[in-house]
Write an enzyme that holds these catalytic residues in place. Structure first.
Site, mmCIF file in Angstrom:
data_model
loop_
_atom_site.group_PDB
_atom_site.id
_atom_site.type_symbol
_atom_site.label_atom_id
_atom_site.label_comp_id
_atom_site.label_asym_id
_atom_site.label_seq_id
_atom_site.Cartn_x
_atom_site.Cartn_y
_atom_site.Cartn_z
ATOM 1 N N ALA A 30 0.812 -1.213 0.000
ATOM 2 C CA ALA A 30 0.000 0.000 0.000
ATOM 3 C C ALA A 30 0.849 1.269 0.000
ATOM 4 C CB ALA A 30 -0.943 -0.012 1.193
ATOM 5 N N THR A 34 0.740 5.615 -1.698
ATOM 6 C CA THR A 34 0.443 6.788 -0.842
ATOM 7 C C THR A 34 0.848 8.075 -1.545
ATOM 8 O OG1 THR A 34 2.540 6.543 0.337
ATOM 9 C CG2 THR A 34 0.603 5.537 1.358
ATOM 10 N N ARG A 42 -2.033 0.688 7.468
ATOM 11 C CA ARG A 42 -1.625 0.635 8.872
ATOM 12 C C ARG A 42 -1.005 1.913 9.405
ATOM 13 N NH1 ARG A 42 -1.648 -4.104 6.739
ATOM 14 N NH2 ARG A 42 -2.805 -5.728 7.827
ATOM 15 N N ILE A 109 -4.691 -3.183 -4.788
ATOM 16 C CA ILE A 109 -5.911 -3.503 -5.532
ATOM 17 C C ILE A 109 -6.329 -2.330 -6.410
ATOM 18 C CG2 ILE A 109 -6.725 -5.136 -3.766
ATOM 19 C CD1 ILE A 109 -8.491 -2.884 -2.631
ATOM 20 N N HIS A 127 -3.961 -9.775 -4.094
ATOM 21 C CA HIS A 127 -5.192 -9.484 -3.345
ATOM 22 C C HIS A 127 -6.303 -8.974 -4.250
ATOM 23 C CE1 HIS A 127 -2.481 -9.034 0.477
ATOM 24 N NE2 HIS A 127 -2.686 -10.283 0.138
ATOM 25 N N CYS A 135 -18.755 -12.500 -10.462
ATOM 26 C CA CYS A 135 -19.789 -13.304 -9.817
ATOM 27 C C CYS A 135 -19.101 -14.402 -9.000
ATOM 28 C CB CYS A 135 -20.710 -13.912 -10.867
ATOM 29 S SG CYS A 135 -21.867 -15.103 -10.142
ATOM 30 N N ASN A 226 11.264 1.192 2.551
ATOM 31 C CA ASN A 226 10.075 1.504 3.351
ATOM 32 C C ASN A 226 10.401 2.665 4.283
ATOM 33 O OD1 ASN A 226 7.377 0.286 3.470
ATOM 34 N ND2 ASN A 226 7.735 0.099 5.651
#
Ligand code: NAD
Length: 254
Positions: A30, A34, A42, A109, A127, A135, A226
């Site tokens: 994620a 950003t 988190r 995602i 993910h 469906c 990170n």
């Protein structure tokens, strides 16, 4: 493990690792998005600070859970429509286009790697993807925009136009099985990598966080970029603490 916080040194270290590599895999979380304005999960103010996760079983058994899930989907869709890939996404797309990187394994995602120009077949989505729905019974693909007018008019969660099954955004919810195709593809890509670069992941979500370890134990150089420390730092060859866009800037030109 060697940790660098200085930006110039981080860029130099990453540049050297990239120059020495023949087959790079990027693994994104994620934190990759950003800088496009999408909050991570988190960090303070992140997604889970304001919402409770909807479990897969609840989605399947509760109409109210499905309604809430669909409300969130359209909030996210509106957010994504106002979002652009950032400099880091573009650097990665150039690395893939130049043949330096074989794949991007992503936990995200948001579809921003594809929008930045990385070919969809090079993006392994662990993910799922929030930009369309499927469906749960027959797998038919549904466009979010096609389902929206009726949902907004009636508040009824969408059902499949073909078989009447439950339709759900194509993301993997908590409690839902991981997708076997992307898991197998990520396994293969991780084993084939000689440089595995983690970008913006807290590395606490499994099984996704197992891929950096798999690559490292198979002989790849492991680099983690990170803002903050992760539980896998001790396993990494290089830990670059900084902002992804700044650390990656110009990397594809080297
Ligand atoms: P996470 O929120 O657990 O961790 C993100 C990490 O990135 C944090 O350690 C944070 O400090 C770091 N970070 C944030 N911005 C950064 C930046 N600009 N530069 C460097 N570091 C930065 O996210 P995760 O590890 O991906 O795991 C959580 C789950 O969140 C994933 O399963 C993913 O599906 C989901 N998620 C996806 C999106 C998206 O698609 N954009 C957004 C939120 C959550």
């Amino acid at each position: 493990m060697t940790v660098f916080e200085d930006l110039a040194e981080s860029r130099r270290q990453l540049g050297e690792a990239v120059a020495a590599a023949r087959r790079i895999v990027f693994f994104t979380g994620a934190g990759m998005s950003t800088e496009s304005g999408i909050p991570d999960f988190r960090s303070p103010g992140g997604y889970w600070s304001t919402r409770k996760p909807i479990m897969f079983d609840d989605f399947c058994t509760s109409r109210e859970a499905r309604r809430e899930d669909w409300r969130r989907r359209y909030d996210l869709a509106d957010q994504l429509a106002a979002t652009e890939p950032n400099a880091g996404h573009l650097e990665i797309a150039r690395m893939v286009a130049g043949g330096r990187a074989s794949h991007v394994i992503t936990q995200n995602i948001d579809g921003l790697h594809q929008r930045a120009g990385t070919p969809p077949e090079k993006v392994i989505e662990l993910h799922g993807n929030a930009t369309y729905a499927t469906c749960l019974s027959c797998g038919l693909h549904h466009g979010l925009d096609d389902l929206r007018p009726q949902f907004e008019a009636t508040g009824e969660p969408p059902v499949c136009r073909s078989c009447g099954g439950l339709v759900k955004a194509a993301v993997i919810s908590f409690g839902q099985a991981m997708p076997s195709g992307p898991m197998a593809a990520a396994h293969e890509a991780s084993l084939a990598a000689d440089l595995f670069v983690v970008l913006g992941s807290s590395l606490v979500v499994y099984p996704a966080a197992g891929f950096p370890l798999l690559a490292k134990r198979n002989g790849a150089t492991l680099v983690i970029v990170n803002r903050e420390a992760t539980p896998l730092d001790a396993e990494a060859d290089l830990v670059l603490e900084g902002e992804i866009g700044e650390v990656l800037r110009g990397i594809s030109a080297g």
